[in-house]
Design a protein around this motif. Sequence first.
Motif, PDB file in Angstrom:
ATOM      1  N   THR A  81      10.600   5.700  -6.455  1.00 31.04           N
ATOM      2  CA  THR A  81       9.987   5.666  -5.171  1.00 31.04           C
ATOM      3  C   THR A  81       8.817   6.722  -5.197  1.00 31.04           C
ATOM      4  N   PHE A  82       9.162   7.878  -5.598  1.00 33.83           N
ATOM      5  CA  PHE A  82       8.222   9.035  -5.682  1.00 33.83           C
ATOM      6  C   PHE A  82       7.181   8.557  -6.894  1.00 33.83           C
ATOM      7  N   VAL A  83       7.593   8.237  -7.945  1.00 33.52           N
ATOM      8  CA  VAL A  83       6.493   8.030  -9.138  1.00 33.52           C
ATOM      9  C   VAL A  83       5.597   6.866  -8.611  1.00 33.52           C
ATOM     10  N   GLY A  84       6.363   5.955  -7.933  1.00 33.16           N
ATOM     11  CA  GLY A  84       5.337   4.797  -7.591  1.00 33.16           C
ATOM     12  C   GLY A  84       4.633   4.883  -6.368  1.00 33.16           C
ATOM     13  N   ALA A  89      -0.977   5.393  -4.969  1.00 36.97           N
ATOM     14  CA  ALA A  89      -1.985   6.269  -4.026  1.00 36.97           C
ATOM     15  C   ALA A  89      -3.090   6.544  -5.083  1.00 36.97           C
ATOM     16  N   TYR A  90      -2.924   7.077  -6.337  1.00 32.64           N
ATOM     17  CA  TYR A  90      -3.827   7.085  -7.455  1.00 32.64           C
ATOM     18  C   TYR A  90      -4.770   5.998  -7.589  1.00 32.64           C
ATOM     19  N   LEU A  91      -4.208   4.722  -7.675  1.00 33.41           N
ATOM     20  CA  LEU A  91      -5.067   3.571  -7.840  1.00 33.41           C
ATOM     21  C   LEU A  91      -6.048   3.215  -6.740  1.00 33.41           C
ATOM     22  N   CYS A  92      -5.253   3.475  -5.556  1.00 30.70           N
ATOM     23  CA  CYS A  92      -6.118   3.314  -4.261  1.00 30.70           C
ATOM     24  C   CYS A  92      -7.198   4.305  -4.114  1.00 30.70           C
ATOM     25  N   ASP A  93      -7.070   5.486  -4.421  1.00 33.27           N
ATOM     26  CA  ASP A  93      -8.061   6.377  -4.409  1.00 33.27           C
ATOM     27  C   ASP A  93      -9.362   6.118  -5.484  1.00 33.27           C
ATOM     28  N   TYR A  98      -8.133  -0.473  -0.794  1.00 30.96           N
ATOM     29  CA  TYR A  98      -6.611   0.015   0.042  1.00 30.96           C
ATOM     30  C   TYR A  98      -6.137  -1.149   0.426  1.00 30.96           C
ATOM     31  N   LYS A  99      -6.978  -2.226   0.980  1.00 29.58           N
ATOM     32  CA  LYS A  99      -6.204  -3.294   1.650  1.00 29.58           C
ATOM     33  C   LYS A  99      -5.571  -4.309   0.573  1.00 29.58           C
ATOM     34  N   ARG A 100      -6.444  -4.596  -0.385  1.00 26.01           N
ATOM     35  CA  ARG A 100      -6.034  -5.232  -1.490  1.00 26.01           C
ATOM     36  C   ARG A 100      -4.800  -4.804  -2.245  1.00 26.01           C
ATOM     37  N   VAL A 101      -4.705  -3.608  -2.607  1.00 28.36           N
ATOM     38  CA  VAL A 101      -3.592  -2.907  -3.122  1.00 28.36           C
ATOM     39  C   VAL A 101      -2.413  -3.217  -2.302  1.00 28.36           C
ATOM     40  N   LEU A 102      -2.644  -2.821  -0.967  1.00 28.11           N
ATOM     41  CA  LEU A 102      -1.472  -2.908   0.222  1.00 28.11           C
ATOM     42  C   LEU A 102      -0.871  -4.535   0.110  1.00 28.11           C
ATOM     43  N   ILE A 103      -1.762  -5.332   0.367  1.00 31.16           N
ATOM     44  CA  ILE A 103      -1.614  -6.717   0.223  1.00 31.16           C
ATOM     45  C   ILE A 103      -0.987  -7.187  -1.175  1.00 31.16           C
ATOM     46  N   ALA A 104      -1.244  -6.756  -2.039  1.00 31.93           N
ATOM     47  CA  ALA A 104      -0.494  -7.260  -3.428  1.00 31.93           C
ATOM     48  C   ALA A 104       0.723  -6.507  -3.515  1.00 31.93           C
ATOM     49  N   THR A 105       0.872  -5.240  -3.115  1.00 28.04           N
ATOM     50  CA  THR A 105       2.185  -4.797  -3.504  1.00 28.04           C
ATOM     51  C   THR A 105       3.106  -5.239  -2.317  1.00 28.04           C
ATOM     52  N   ASN A 106       2.724  -5.887  -1.374  1.00 30.73           N
ATOM     53  CA  ASN A 106       3.635  -6.086  -0.203  1.00 30.73           C
ATOM     54  C   ASN A 106       4.055  -7.520  -0.688  1.00 30.73           C
ATOM     55  N   ILE A 107       3.183  -8.491  -1.330  1.00 35.13           N
ATOM     56  CA  ILE A 107       3.448  -9.751  -1.611  1.00 35.13           C
ATOM     57  C   ILE A 107       4.201  -9.537  -2.881  1.00 35.13           C
ATOM     58  N   PHE A 108       4.194  -8.717  -3.733  1.00 32.27           N
ATOM     59  CA  PHE A 108       4.747  -8.586  -4.959  1.00 32.27           C
ATOM     60  C   PHE A 108       6.274  -8.123  -4.719  1.00 32.27           C
ATOM     61  N   GLY A 109       6.408  -7.364  -3.589  1.00 30.68           N
ATOM     62  CA  GLY A 109       7.886  -6.709  -2.990  1.00 30.68           C
ATOM     63  C   GLY A 109       8.384  -8.058  -2.498  1.00 30.68           C
ATOM     64  N   VAL A 110       8.073  -8.860  -1.840  1.00 31.09           N
ATOM     65  CA  VAL A 110       8.738  -9.876  -1.123  1.00 31.09           C
ATOM     66  C   VAL A 110       9.157 -10.961  -2.377  1.00 31.09           C
ATOM     67  N   VAL A 111       8.213 -11.159  -3.291  1.00 37.45           N
ATOM     68  CA  VAL A 111       8.649 -12.025  -4.350  1.00 37.45           C
ATOM     69  C   VAL A 111       9.909 -11.348  -5.102  1.00 37.45           C
ATOM     70  N   ILE A 112       9.721 -10.255  -5.457  1.00 39.68           N
ATOM     71  CA  ILE A 112      11.129  -9.366  -5.969  1.00 39.68           C
ATOM     72  C   ILE A 112      12.197  -9.643  -5.219  1.00 39.68           C
ATOM     73  N   VAL A 113      12.033  -9.348  -3.976  1.00 41.67           N
ATOM     74  CA  VAL A 113      13.295  -9.546  -3.237  1.00 41.67           C
ATOM     75  C   VAL A 113      13.783 -10.908  -2.744  1.00 41.67           C
ATOM     76  N   CYS A 114      12.861 -11.806  -2.910  1.00 40.54           N
ATOM     77  CA  CYS A 114      13.174 -13.463  -2.885  1.00 40.54           C
ATOM     78  C   CYS A 114      14.008 -13.771  -4.237  1.00 40.54           C
TER      79      CYS A 114
END
Length: 123
Positions: A81-84, A89-93, A98-114
């Motif tokens: 979690t710390f390294v991620g 944050a570095y990628l966003c900066d 910001y929005k595209r990274v947030l949406i992509a990481t949330n979708i990726f997280g949901v896919v992994i959990v599913c």
Amino acid sequence: SRLAVALPTLSLFVSLMTASDPLLSVEATPRLTPLWALKAIWLLGVGANSSLFRFITVFYHNIGLGTDHIGFLQMCTPWVTFVGSLSWAYLCDRTGAYKRVLIATNIFGVVIVCCLLIPVVHS
């Protein structure tokens, strides 16, 4: 909450007073996300994490992991979690997306959990 309402109004007033064409400066003013929406997203995210991580060790045990593997996975979670967080944050900066990274990481997280629901994962 008063400050959240006053800041956009103040910035609009300043841009109107300093711009040569007020109509152009009104369109260039960015819309801010309401504070209640950010608080709701935070609340839902913390609630989801609390619900998941409370029972994740039971899930690990049900799929056949030993206590040493479960302990190792639980130990790695804060470090990942710390390294991620720093990496995203570095990628966003760097990109400013910001929005595209947030949406992509949330979708990726949901896919992994599913993917944990797939029977192949359990065997």
